[in-house]
Scaffold this motif. Structure first.
Motif, PDB file in Angstrom:
ATOM      1  N   GLY A 162       0.853   1.807   1.677  1.00  0.00           N
ATOM      2  CA  GLY A 162       0.072   0.590   1.616  1.00  0.00           C
ATOM      3  C   GLY A 162       0.794  -0.878   2.187  1.00  0.00           C
ATOM      4  O   GLY A 162       1.965  -0.670   2.179  1.00  0.00           O
TER       5      GLY A 162
ATOM      6  N   ASN B 169     -11.672  -4.909  -2.705  1.00  0.00           N
ATOM      7  CA  ASN B 169     -10.468  -4.367  -2.687  1.00  0.00           C
ATOM      8  C   ASN B 169     -10.335  -3.773  -1.297  1.00  0.00           C
ATOM      9  O   ASN B 169      -9.214  -3.926  -0.675  1.00  0.00           O
ATOM     10  CB  ASN B 169     -10.270  -3.303  -3.808  1.00  0.00           C
ATOM     11  CG  ASN B 169      -9.863  -3.814  -5.038  1.00  0.00           C
ATOM     12  OD1 ASN B 169      -9.620  -5.225  -5.303  1.00  0.00           O
ATOM     13  ND2 ASN B 169     -10.053  -3.143  -6.117  1.00  0.00           N
TER      14      ASN B 169
ATOM     15  N   HIS C 217      -4.971  -4.211 -10.705  1.00  0.00           N
ATOM     16  CA  HIS C 217      -5.234  -4.491  -9.369  1.00  0.00           C
ATOM     17  C   HIS C 217      -4.840  -5.862  -8.757  1.00  0.00           C
ATOM     18  O   HIS C 217      -4.548  -5.973  -7.586  1.00  0.00           O
ATOM     19  CB  HIS C 217      -6.560  -3.923  -8.382  1.00  0.00           C
ATOM     20  CG  HIS C 217      -6.745  -2.631  -9.167  1.00  0.00           C
ATOM     21  ND1 HIS C 217      -5.913  -1.442  -8.488  1.00  0.00           N
ATOM     22  CD2 HIS C 217      -7.948  -1.997  -9.506  1.00  0.00           C
ATOM     23  CE1 HIS C 217      -6.696  -0.224  -8.735  1.00  0.00           C
ATOM     24  NE2 HIS C 217      -7.934  -0.614  -9.310  1.00  0.00           N
TER      25      HIS C 217
ATOM     26  N   LEU D   1      -2.725  -2.479  -1.904  1.00  0.00           N
ATOM     27  CA  LEU D   1      -3.635  -1.440  -1.764  1.00  0.00           C
ATOM     28  C   LEU D   1      -3.284  -0.202  -1.284  1.00  0.00           C
ATOM     29  O   LEU D   1      -2.383  -0.059  -0.215  1.00  0.00           O
ATOM     30  CB  LEU D   1      -4.587  -2.106  -0.826  1.00  0.00           C
ATOM     31  CG  LEU D   1      -6.162  -1.365  -0.492  1.00  0.00           C
ATOM     32  CD1 LEU D   1      -6.838  -0.880  -1.829  1.00  0.00           C
ATOM     33  CD2 LEU D   1      -6.895  -1.901   0.704  1.00  0.00           C
TER      34      LEU D   1
ATOM     35  N   SER E 217      -4.002   1.463  -6.149  1.00  0.00           N
ATOM     36  CA  SER E 217      -2.963   0.425  -5.715  1.00  0.00           C
ATOM     37  C   SER E 217      -1.696   0.709  -6.653  1.00  0.00           C
ATOM     38  O   SER E 217      -1.813   1.477  -7.567  1.00  0.00           O
ATOM     39  CB  SER E 217      -3.655  -0.881  -6.304  1.00  0.00           C
ATOM     40  OG  SER E 217      -3.676  -1.170  -7.624  1.00  0.00           O
TER      41      SER E 217
END
Length: 510
Positions: free
Chosen positions: A27, A348, A392, A397, A422
């Motif tokens: 991420g 997202n 989130h 992410l 996430s």
């Protein structure tokens, strides 16, 4: 990918493969908490009777704000609130809404039902509300019927600490320190109700207003240009070409219209599977919209300095029978919940460019979080989605790849599953999964690469008896989150989840 790649094969499989691959260590992009933003317009019963009842109301209130609504929004962790519109913003003259209530002139809401408002909810009331909620204010300035001078006065009134007339006026009205306003919208829907402008004309006007906003506000807030109506990609092209250096963000508006169009919309209740499917398919179009607008923005702004803000979105249905058509009061069903979850998954997914989204609207209007009736209040299925998705907000992410079966209706189909993954600052991984198929349980295998997990901390599910089920004032808890038990750890990197039809599941892994 958050929307799945539908598996289509010409050979026989032993079983349909539904797999979510998550890169647990790859991420890089933060999901901005403002993607979970709200919108409050002077429209119908959103402000008056929704948020504001006045200090003398028999409805329990805190200095005029509904007490039950305040508590519900605080629990929702609202990050940003947009006000006063919407179309209303370009008829709103802020000086009419400050000072002693008895001295404030009434105003006719020409856009929304011709309602006459007493202006008892104005700048001070809105900004104080934001402080009570702990959220950032997003002000929409009047470009359609206002002036640059009016906007500059408003900016000084709200944000300045200089010894100037507007600050003196603010102090006279009981507020010593400036408020922390984070966003100023330079007009609203200037292509339509905000002035019926061409993109070329608006871009010049935006540059003028934005220049003075910068001059008087400095870097205290971001300046948001009025963006496109859905798929008007030329509007984005012109604004980026001519105005990208004069704005910090560009908006996008898109509403899901289940049915054949604006003049033949779905009802909010009592609909069948055809309108359920239609609503989901049109909601998923948001992915194409955001992708194409982002691609245009990338041509002029490869470093992504200008944010994309989807500051109006949601499902727009027919109003409830017996209510004012101009007040846009609609019920909220399990269909709305899944439209919300799948749309948030799209936001997202695009969080490298999308830094804010504002669902329309917070109470009593369109896809509302809350419905009120006298002293009663309902938390809608959409409210529950936003609360479940709190995990989130500001998380990182996690890259993911989803392969899933289709949900078919007639000759049409959409992916049956939508998801987000996430990791928060404490290292906890959250996975949200929506099964859009209303009648089939789907088994999904989730594989984590790069990192294992010791246990499934928790699981929550939101579902209902039918896609058109709603919460009512008589039965306000028909659709509420409950504990989810159908997740099984297979190995340290793999689990299996059985997701009932028409449901949303959120898992926490540690």
């Amino acid at each position: 990918m958050l929307l799945c790649l539908v598996v289509l094969t010409t050979f026989t499989l032993k079983a349909q493969v539904n797999v979510l691959e998550i890169d647990a260590v790859g991420g890089k992009t933060q999901i901005n908490k403002n993607i979970y933003g709200q919108f409050a317009e002077h429209l119908g019963r959103c402000i008056y009777d929704g948020i504001w009842v006045g200090k003398d109301s028999p409805i329990p209130n805190v200095n005029g704000y509904r007490k039950d609504l305040l508590e519900a929004l605080q629990a929702l962790k609202v990050p940003v609130l947009r006000w006063p519109g919407g179309c209303f913003a370009d008829t709103y003259h802020w000086k009419n809404g400050i000072g002693p209530l008895a001295d404030r002139p009434k105003i006719k809401n020409v856009f929304w039902g011709g309602t006459v408002e007493d202006n008892s909810f104005g700048t001070n009331e809105f900004l104080n509300l934001c402080e009570m909620l702990g959220c950032d204010p997003y002000i929409s300035a009047n470009v359609g019927s206002g002036t640059v001078g009016e906007m500059v006065d408003w900016i000084e009134y709200m944000t300045s600490d200089d010894d100037v007339p507007m600050v003196q006026l603010r102090k006279k009205n009981g507020r010593e320190k400036p408020w922390n306003v984070k966003f100023i919208g330079i007009g609203n829907e200037s292509w339509g109700c905000g002035g019926d402008m061409t993109p070329e004309f608006y871009s010049d006007l935006m540059r003028q207003y934005s220049n003075y906003a910068k001059m008087y506000g400095g870097d205290k807030f971001q300046r948001i240009g009025c963006g496109s109506n859905g798929g008007d990609f030329n509007w984005t092209k012109v604004l980026m070409e001519k105005g990208r250096n004069n704005m910090d963000g560009l908006s996008l508006h898109y509403y899901t219209i289940a049915g054949e169009g604006w003049n033949n919309k779905s009802a909010a209740t009592g609909f069948g599977e055809d309108l359920y499917f239609s609503g989901l398919k049109k909601a998923l179009y948001m992915d194409e919209l955001v992708s194409k607008h982002s691609a245009i923005m990338d041509q002029y702004d490869k470093d992504k300095r200008v944010d994309l803000l989807v500051d109006e979105w949601g499902i727009w249905t027919d109003v409830e029978l017996g209510t004012n058509p101009g007040h846009l009061f609609q019920q909220n069903s399990m269909r709305d919940a899944l439209i919300a979850s799948s749309t948030l998954d799209i936001m997202n997914k695009h969080s490298d460019r999308v830094k804010m989204a504002n669902i329309a609207q917070v109470v009593n209007v369109l896809q509302a979080m809350i419905l009120t009736k006298g002293d009663k209040m309902i938390l809608t299925p959409t409210y529950q989605v936003f609360k479940m998705y709190n995990v989130h907000q500001d998380a990182t992410l996690l890259p993911s790849n989803l392969i899933c079966e289709p949900y078919k209706l007639g000759n049409d189909q959409i992916p049956a599953i939508s998801s987000s993954a996430s990791v928060d600052k404490n290292g906890k991984i959250h996975v949200s999964i929506s099964n859009l198929n209303p009648s089939k349980e789907i088994k999904l295998e989730i594989n984590l690469s790069g990192k294992g997990f010791a246990k499934i901390n928790s699981g929550t599910i939101l579902t209902a008896a039918a896609v058109n089920t709603v919460n009512t004032f008589e039965k306000p808890e028909t659709i509420v989150p409950t504990a989810f038990k159908n997740a099984k750890k297979l190995t340290d990197n793999k689990l299996e989840v059985s997701i009932p039809g028409k449901s949303l599941v959120v898992l926490e892994l540690e």
